[in-house]
Scaffold this motif. Structure first.
Motif, mmCIF file in Angstrom:
data_model
loop_
_atom_site.group_PDB
_atom_site.id
_atom_site.type_symbol
_atom_site.label_atom_id
_atom_site.label_comp_id
_atom_site.label_asym_id
_atom_site.label_seq_id
_atom_site.Cartn_x
_atom_site.Cartn_y
_atom_site.Cartn_z
ATOM 1 N N PRO A 121 0.813 -1.220 0.000
ATOM 2 C CA PRO A 121 0.000 0.000 0.000
ATOM 3 C C PRO A 121 0.851 1.277 0.000
ATOM 4 O O PRO A 121 0.516 2.253 -0.669
ATOM 5 C CB PRO A 121 -0.825 -0.130 1.282
ATOM 6 N N THR A 122 1.963 1.259 0.710
ATOM 7 C CA THR A 122 2.856 2.426 0.734
ATOM 8 C C THR A 122 3.448 2.682 -0.646
ATOM 9 O O THR A 122 3.529 3.834 -1.095
ATOM 10 C CB THR A 122 3.987 2.220 1.768
ATOM 11 N N GLU A 123 3.838 1.620 -1.341
ATOM 12 C CA GLU A 123 4.390 1.774 -2.689
ATOM 13 C C GLU A 123 3.328 2.292 -3.654
ATOM 14 O O GLU A 123 3.622 3.121 -4.528
ATOM 15 C CB GLU A 123 4.971 0.453 -3.182
ATOM 16 N N LEU A 124 2.090 1.822 -3.502
ATOM 17 C CA LEU A 124 1.000 2.330 -4.348
ATOM 18 C C LEU A 124 0.800 3.827 -4.109
ATOM 19 O O LEU A 124 0.583 4.584 -5.061
ATOM 20 C CB LEU A 124 -0.293 1.563 -4.089
ATOM 21 N N GLU A 125 0.887 4.261 -2.861
ATOM 22 C CA GLU A 125 0.782 5.689 -2.554
ATOM 23 C C GLU A 125 1.928 6.470 -3.192
ATOM 24 O O GLU A 125 1.728 7.567 -3.712
ATOM 25 C CB GLU A 125 0.781 5.907 -1.036
ATOM 26 N N GLN A 126 3.126 5.899 -3.165
ATOM 27 C CA GLN A 126 4.282 6.566 -3.776
ATOM 28 C C GLN A 126 4.101 6.689 -5.289
ATOM 29 O O GLN A 126 4.414 7.727 -5.871
ATOM 30 C CB GLN A 126 5.564 5.801 -3.452
ATOM 31 N N LEU A 127 3.603 5.627 -5.912
ATOM 32 C CA LEU A 127 3.358 5.680 -7.356
ATOM 33 C C LEU A 127 2.286 6.715 -7.685
ATOM 34 O O LEU A 127 2.412 7.473 -8.659
ATOM 35 C CB LEU A 127 2.958 4.299 -7.890
ATOM 36 N N ALA A 128 1.231 6.767 -6.879
ATOM 37 C CA ALA A 128 0.177 7.760 -7.093
ATOM 38 C C ALA A 128 0.720 9.172 -6.950
ATOM 39 O O ALA A 128 0.371 10.070 -7.722
ATOM 40 C CB ALA A 128 -0.976 7.519 -6.120
ATOM 41 N N ALA A 129 1.590 9.382 -5.978
ATOM 42 C CA ALA A 129 2.185 10.701 -5.771
ATOM 43 C C ALA A 129 3.157 11.059 -6.892
ATOM 44 O O ALA A 129 3.323 12.235 -7.230
ATOM 45 C CB ALA A 129 2.898 10.747 -4.419
ATOM 46 N N ALA A 130 3.791 10.055 -7.491
ATOM 47 C CA ALA A 130 4.770 10.302 -8.555
ATOM 48 C C ALA A 130 4.110 10.686 -9.873
ATOM 49 O O ALA A 130 4.708 11.401 -10.681
ATOM 50 C CB ALA A 130 5.652 9.071 -8.759
ATOM 51 N N ALA A 131 2.884 10.239 -10.108
ATOM 52 C CA ALA A 131 2.232 10.476 -11.405
ATOM 53 C C ALA A 131 2.176 11.955 -11.779
ATOM 54 O O ALA A 131 2.592 12.327 -12.885
ATOM 55 C CB ALA A 131 0.843 9.836 -11.423
ATOM 56 N N PRO A 132 1.687 12.848 -10.906
ATOM 57 C CA PRO A 132 1.667 14.260 -11.302
ATOM 58 C C PRO A 132 3.075 14.842 -11.476
ATOM 59 O O PRO A 132 3.275 15.744 -12.294
ATOM 60 C CB PRO A 132 0.928 14.969 -10.161
ATOM 61 N N LEU A 133 4.025 14.321 -10.727
ATOM 62 C CA LEU A 133 5.406 14.794 -10.891
ATOM 63 C C LEU A 133 5.967 14.391 -12.243
ATOM 64 O O LEU A 133 6.660 15.180 -12.897
ATOM 65 C CB LEU A 133 6.290 14.240 -9.770
ATOM 66 N N LEU A 134 5.657 13.180 -12.680
ATOM 67 C CA LEU A 134 6.120 12.727 -13.995
ATOM 68 C C LEU A 134 5.470 13.550 -15.105
ATOM 69 O O LEU A 134 6.121 13.892 -16.096
ATOM 70 C CB LEU A 134 5.827 11.237 -14.177
ATOM 71 N N GLU A 135 4.205 13.884 -14.928
ATOM 72 C CA GLU A 135 3.537 14.719 -15.927
ATOM 73 C C GLU A 135 4.176 16.097 -15.992
ATOM 74 O O GLU A 135 4.426 16.638 -17.066
ATOM 75 C CB GLU A 135 2.043 14.840 -15.605
ATOM 76 N N ARG A 136 4.468 16.670 -14.823
ATOM 77 C CA ARG A 136 5.126 17.985 -14.790
ATOM 78 C C ARG A 136 6.513 17.911 -15.405
ATOM 79 O O ARG A 136 6.934 18.816 -16.137
ATOM 80 C CB ARG A 136 5.191 18.487 -13.352
ATOM 81 N N LEU A 137 7.229 16.822 -15.156
ATOM 82 C CA LEU A 137 8.540 16.621 -15.784
ATOM 83 C C LEU A 137 8.400 16.610 -17.305
ATOM 84 O O LEU A 137 9.153 17.280 -18.005
ATOM 85 C CB LEU A 137 9.157 15.301 -15.283
ATOM 86 N N ALA A 138 7.422 15.869 -17.803
ATOM 87 C CA ALA A 138 7.202 15.801 -19.261
ATOM 88 C C ALA A 138 6.890 17.168 -19.838
ATOM 89 O O ALA A 138 7.370 17.518 -20.935
ATOM 90 C CB ALA A 138 6.066 14.816 -19.567
#
Length: 146
Positions: A126-143
């Protein structure tokens, strides 16, 4: 950024892992599915709206002949339609049909389902799923900043 995080190393790790993910997800088989050039052309038409074959070819950075063959196949399947440009009757513009939008949606849904199955297969905590969810908007901003 922490002193022990090297931006070059982070960039390299992100690029390698995202590249593997994208390659695997792109190869999801969908019944009656789209080839990569067909999906690219439909996606471009969906994003940009009606446009010409030559404009699509320029955007995809392929030859007009290659785009013409792709669009011909899409028209033959009823996924793209041709119409006279209302502003210039000599020009023909192409647009995605409802069937073309559905084909794109089916492909996207198949990809989403593939990733969801991988996420729920017990491989991630569950913690890793939260980390992946938090990373998604960061990856979009990076793109968006590339």
């Amino acid at each position: 950024m922490s002193d022990d995080l090297d931006p070059d190393a982070v960039a390299s790790a992100l690029l390698a892992s995202i590249s593997v993910l994208v390659r695997r997800v792109r190869h999801v088989p969908v019944e009656g599915g789209l080839t990569m050039p067909e999906r690219t052309a439909l996606s471009q038409l969906d994003r940009s709206g009606p446009t010409t074959s030559s404009a699509l070819a320029r955007e995809a950075q392929i030859t007009a002949q290659a785009m013409g063959a792709t669009l011909s196949a899409l028209r033959g399947r009823g996924l793209v339609e041709r119409r006279r440009d209302p502003n210039d009757g000599r020009r023909v513009v192409l647009s995605v049909t409802d069937a073309g939008l559905q084909a794109l949606k089916d492909k996207r849904n198949a990809r989403t389902e593939l990733i969801a199955r991988a996420l729920t297969g017990g491989t991630f905590t569950p913690t890793e799923l939260e980390q992946l969810a938090a990373a998604a908007p960061l990856l979009e901003r990076l793109a968006q900043n590339i």
